[in-house]
Write a protein that holds these residues in place. Sequence first.
Motif, PDB file in Angstrom:
ATOM      1  N   GLU A   1       5.502   0.727   1.734  1.00  0.00           N
ATOM      2  CA  GLU A   1       6.224   0.855   3.001  1.00  0.00           C
ATOM      3  C   GLU A   1       5.355   0.423   4.176  1.00  0.00           C
ATOM      4  OE1 GLU A   1       8.021   4.634   5.242  1.00  0.00           O
ATOM      5  OE2 GLU A   1       8.706   4.421   3.174  1.00  0.00           O
ATOM      6  N   ARG A   2       4.108   0.829   4.165  1.00  0.00           N
ATOM      7  CA  ARG A   2       3.198   0.488   5.264  1.00  0.00           C
ATOM      8  C   ARG A   2       2.989  -1.018   5.343  1.00  0.00           C
ATOM      9  NH1 ARG A   2      -2.075   3.296   7.699  1.00  0.00           N
ATOM     10  NH2 ARG A   2      -0.471   4.805   8.115  1.00  0.00           N
TER      11      ARG A   2
ATOM     12  N   TYR B   1      -3.284   3.075  -5.032  1.00  0.00           N
ATOM     13  CA  TYR B   1      -2.438   3.212  -3.850  1.00  0.00           C
ATOM     14  C   TYR B   1      -1.212   4.051  -4.176  1.00  0.00           C
ATOM     15  CZ  TYR B   1      -5.205  -0.792  -2.388  1.00  0.00           C
ATOM     16  OH  TYR B   1      -6.241  -1.617  -2.066  1.00  0.00           O
ATOM     17  N   ASP B   2      -0.804   4.890  -3.227  1.00  0.00           N
ATOM     18  CA  ASP B   2       0.434   5.633  -3.419  1.00  0.00           C
ATOM     19  C   ASP B   2       1.597   4.767  -2.940  1.00  0.00           C
ATOM     20  OD1 ASP B   2       0.594   5.895  -0.622  1.00  0.00           O
ATOM     21  OD2 ASP B   2      -0.163   7.936  -0.648  1.00  0.00           O
ATOM     22  N   SER B   3       2.793   5.208  -3.193  1.00  0.00           N
ATOM     23  CA  SER B   3       3.979   4.407  -2.877  1.00  0.00           C
ATOM     24  C   SER B   3       4.151   4.192  -1.375  1.00  0.00           C
ATOM     25  CB  SER B   3       5.229   5.057  -3.464  1.00  0.00           C
ATOM     26  OG  SER B   3       5.392   6.359  -2.945  1.00  0.00           O
ATOM     27  N   GLN B   4       3.555   5.023  -0.563  1.00  0.00           N
ATOM     28  CA  GLN B   4       3.653   4.852   0.895  1.00  0.00           C
ATOM     29  C   GLN B   4       3.018   3.553   1.364  1.00  0.00           C
ATOM     30  OE1 GLN B   4       1.944   8.527   2.423  1.00  0.00           O
ATOM     31  NE2 GLN B   4       3.953   9.037   3.270  1.00  0.00           N
TER      32      GLN B   4
ATOM     33  N   ASP C   1      -0.879   7.665  12.188  1.00  0.00           N
ATOM     34  CA  ASP C   1      -1.542   8.571  11.249  1.00  0.00           C
ATOM     35  C   ASP C   1      -2.000   9.851  11.935  1.00  0.00           C
ATOM     36  OD1 ASP C   1      -1.138   6.720   9.242  1.00  0.00           O
ATOM     37  OD2 ASP C   1      -3.210   5.973   9.272  1.00  0.00           O
TER      38      ASP C   1
END
Length: 85
Positions: free
Chosen positions: A50-51, A44-47, A76
């Motif tokens: 936040e999500r 997973y990316d850092s976004q 999206d």
Amino acid sequence: MDPESTLTIGQLAEKTGFKASAIRYYESIGVLPRPSRESGQRRYDSQMVERLGMFDAAQQAGFSLEEIGSLFRSSDQGQVSTELR
């Protein structure tokens, strides 16, 4: 994605307070997007941190899983969902 700059599902769960099993469930029903994989392991990316924060806020506000999924999909795609207006 660079494995050094991404999170495993366990790391994501730790950072967000969601259980890994809940994250997998939300992916399976399409509320969260399926992540990329590195050697079969979810990454997973850092976004996503936040999500999941937004996901939690939406749940606390009383939105259903279907409504949350619709909001995320619309976001999206860069449009506002007409179902939630």
